[in-house]
Design a protein around this motif. Structure first.
Motif, short mmCIF file in Angstrom:
data_model
loop_
_atom_site.label_atom_id
_atom_site.label_comp_id
_atom_site.label_asym_id
_atom_site.label_seq_id
_atom_site.Cartn_x
_atom_site.Cartn_y
_atom_site.Cartn_z
N UNK A 238 -87.98 40.56 17.49
CA UNK A 238 -89.07 40.59 16.53
C UNK A 238 -88.64 40.98 15.12
N UNK A 239 -87.46 41.59 14.97
CA UNK A 239 -87.05 42.09 13.66
C UNK A 239 -86.95 40.99 12.61
N UNK A 240 -86.71 39.75 13.04
CA UNK A 240 -86.53 38.67 12.07
C UNK A 240 -87.78 38.26 11.34
N UNK A 241 -88.94 38.83 11.72
CA UNK A 241 -90.17 38.42 11.01
C UNK A 241 -90.13 38.79 9.53
N UNK A 242 -89.33 39.79 9.20
CA UNK A 242 -89.20 40.16 7.78
C UNK A 242 -88.62 38.99 7.00
N UNK A 243 -87.62 38.32 7.59
CA UNK A 243 -87.03 37.18 6.92
C UNK A 243 -88.01 36.05 6.70
N UNK A 244 -89.01 35.92 7.58
CA UNK A 244 -89.98 34.84 7.46
C UNK A 244 -90.87 34.98 6.24
N UNK A 245 -90.95 36.18 5.66
CA UNK A 245 -91.84 36.39 4.52
C UNK A 245 -91.09 36.61 3.21
N UNK A 246 -89.76 36.47 3.24
CA UNK A 246 -88.99 36.74 2.03
C UNK A 246 -89.13 35.65 0.97
N UNK A 247 -89.75 34.52 1.32
CA UNK A 247 -89.93 33.46 0.33
C UNK A 247 -90.87 33.86 -0.80
N UNK A 248 -91.66 34.91 -0.61
CA UNK A 248 -92.60 35.32 -1.66
C UNK A 248 -91.98 36.30 -2.64
N UNK A 249 -90.78 36.82 -2.36
CA UNK A 249 -90.16 37.78 -3.28
C UNK A 249 -89.89 37.09 -4.61
N UNK A 250 -90.48 37.56 -5.71
CA UNK A 250 -90.36 36.88 -7.02
C UNK A 250 -89.04 37.21 -7.73
N UNK A 251 -87.97 36.65 -7.22
CA UNK A 251 -86.66 36.97 -7.78
C UNK A 251 -86.50 36.56 -9.22
N UNK A 252 -87.08 35.42 -9.60
CA UNK A 252 -86.91 34.93 -10.98
C UNK A 252 -87.48 35.91 -12.01
N UNK A 253 -88.75 36.31 -11.92
CA UNK A 253 -89.24 37.28 -12.91
C UNK A 253 -88.58 38.65 -12.81
N UNK A 254 -88.14 39.04 -11.60
CA UNK A 254 -87.43 40.31 -11.48
C UNK A 254 -86.15 40.30 -12.32
N UNK A 255 -85.40 39.21 -12.23
CA UNK A 255 -84.13 39.12 -12.97
C UNK A 255 -84.36 38.94 -14.45
N UNK A 256 -85.28 38.04 -14.83
CA UNK A 256 -85.51 37.79 -16.26
C UNK A 256 -86.15 38.99 -16.96
N UNK A 257 -86.84 39.84 -16.21
CA UNK A 257 -87.36 41.06 -16.85
C UNK A 257 -86.20 41.93 -17.32
N UNK A 258 -85.12 41.96 -16.56
CA UNK A 258 -83.94 42.70 -17.00
C UNK A 258 -83.32 42.10 -18.25
N UNK A 259 -83.28 40.76 -18.32
CA UNK A 259 -82.78 40.10 -19.53
C UNK A 259 -83.60 40.51 -20.75
N UNK A 260 -84.92 40.49 -20.59
CA UNK A 260 -85.79 40.79 -21.73
C UNK A 260 -85.65 42.25 -22.17
#
Length: 453
Positions: A238-260
């Motif tokens: 059952x532990x893999x269910x976390x991986x099933x929801x990782x598509x919603x992690x907003x990596x793009x704005x997280x990274x670009x916020x650091x740029x800004x």
């Protein structure tokens, strides 16, 4: 003195009846002299070109520094000075030409990511800087029409397939085995399809995120149940269910916020970070609620028992597949996906090898991986027309610690504050070091990042 508004601007034409809270600008209809060379056009027409360029760059998810750079480059060709205030979805700018000035505001209905649009805007800027003094204002907007017309390249089922491949690969990189990978792939695929379907109906994006995560968790459980007749211990994975929801992690704005934030674009940086955290909290909270309801728990993965050589080879393979899938979700072209995936395969495998074989702390390994990704992206940019942002950010999104973020929220929900704070600090440190690594590579390879504008 401000120049008075010119032309026939009927307010009713600005209302987008399909989205009553967002008013669209009919750019061509609002021009005063569309056939004049842009450099000779009235200031109001020049401003429309500058503002629309910035709006499209912002809608593509680009950082505020790059949005400002795009606007300044167009304004330089047109003989205009621009002072802009850029947020997550809005641009307020004062454009000055001689003794005249105009202040205008443009807004996007929501934040998003479209890396193909980023690349098209780069091509548009090269054409503007080469021929901009010869073409008309109307021709400027024709070029921008082409950029704006490039919406989502992939259909919801294609995006769902890419999400499934990415999250299934992500689970292996986190230590999961074949059963967890299959379950995560199916869960993420159906979840992303549901999220795109809900968003396609112009429903609030946080509702779309919540629906996508709920579908992903339930689909993961159903996949384990479906495998049970052939795999007796399937329900113990059952532990893999976390991986099933990782598509919603907003990596793009997280990274670009650091740029800004690095470029002192404080308003945009803080708003991007707040937006990313809001999406993360929405997704992880819904994931916790659904997982609690169906009795799924974030246990550790069982050891795979692989030797160093096959483990490294598989990490490189699944890093490539994972980054390729995330790039599809960011609307990259196949060529851009392949470039980002190649960079991600090298950088992420290095990160995991440093942590697993050399006992390097995860935070330092994330810094090293992001730095290498930035250097490789600089080399890619020198040989291709692909913008660095379009390959660097997707290539390290797979390094964003979504597992840590979810576990922090999970332990909050189970009232285990010590564990919650521990996972939260780990996640925060990695999120901080990822953009630092990219910025360090950018400062070394791009002279403009070493100077204060």
């Amino acid at each position: 003195m401000p120049e008075p508004a010119q032309g026939n601007r009927n307010l009713s034409t600005y209302l987008d009846v399909s989205g009553p809270h967002h008013m669209r600008v009919p750019w061509h209809e609002s021009l005063n002299e569309p056939d004049l060379p842009a450099v000779d056009a009235p200031l109001a027409d020049k401003v429309s070109v500058i503002m629309r360029t910035g709006q499209l760059a912002l809608s593509a998810g680009d950082s505020a520094w790059r949005v400002r750079d795009f606007m300044n480059r167009v304004a330089h060709v047109l003989g205009v000075t621009v002072h802009a205030d850029i947020s997550l979805v809005n641009i307020e700018a004062t454009c000055i030409e001689g003794s005249r000035s105009i202040t205008e505001v443009v807004a996007n209905p929501t934040a998003g990511v479209n890396t193909e649009r980023v690349m098209l805007l780069e091509h548009y800027l090269h054409e503007v800087e080469a021929l901009g003094r010869e073409i008309s204002v109307g021709a400027f907007h024709d070029l921008l029409d082409v950029v704006e017309s490039k919406g989502q390249r992939y259909r919801p089922w294609q995006s769902g397939l890419a999400s499934g491949l990415a999250c299934g690969s992500f689970v292996f990189l986190l230590g999961g085995g074949p059963i967890e990978m299959v379950g995560a792939a199916l869960g993420a695929g159906f979840g992303q399809f549901a999220r795109r379907a809900v968003a396609g109906r112009r429903i609030n994006q946080f509702v779309a995120v919540a629906c996508g995560v709920a579908v992903a968790c339930v689909a993961y459980l159903l996949s384990l149940m479906a495998m049970s007749p052939w795999v007796p211990d399937a329900m113990s994975h059952e532990a893999g269910y976390i991986g099933a929801m990782l598509f919603v992690i907003p990596g793009f704005p997280l990274i670009t916020s650091g740029f800004d934030l690095f470029q002192s674009e404080m308003r945009s940086g803080i708003e991007r970070l707040a937006y990313a955290l809001s999406v993360i909290l929405t997704g992880t909270a819904v994931g916790w609620l659904v997982a609690t309801g169906v009795q799924l728990y974030p246990d550790d993965f069982a050891p795979l028992g692989l030797g160093p050589v096959p483990l490294t080879a598989l990490r490189a393979l699944f890093s490539f597949v994972g980054v390729y899938g995330f790039s599809v979700m960011f609307n990259s072209t196949p060529r851009m996906c392949a470039a980002a995936a190649s960079i991600g395969a090298v950088a992420n495998t290095l990160r995991l090898s440093l942590t697993g074989f050399c006992s390097v702390p995860p935070e330092a390994a994330a810094l090293a991986g992001a730095f290498v990704a930035g250097l490789l992206a600089a080399a890619c940019k020198a040989r291709t027309s692909i913008p660095r942002t379009a390959v660097t950010v997707p290539s390290i999104v797979i390094m964003v610690p979504g597992l840590y973020m979810y576990r922090a929220v999970y332990y909050m929900g189970t009232f285990q504050p010590t564990d919650a704070v521990d996972w939260l600090i780990r996640a925060s440190m990695i999120v901080v070091f990822l953009p630092i690594g990219l910025i360090a590579a950018r400062v070394i390879t791009d002279p403009r990042w070493r100077r204060v504008s």
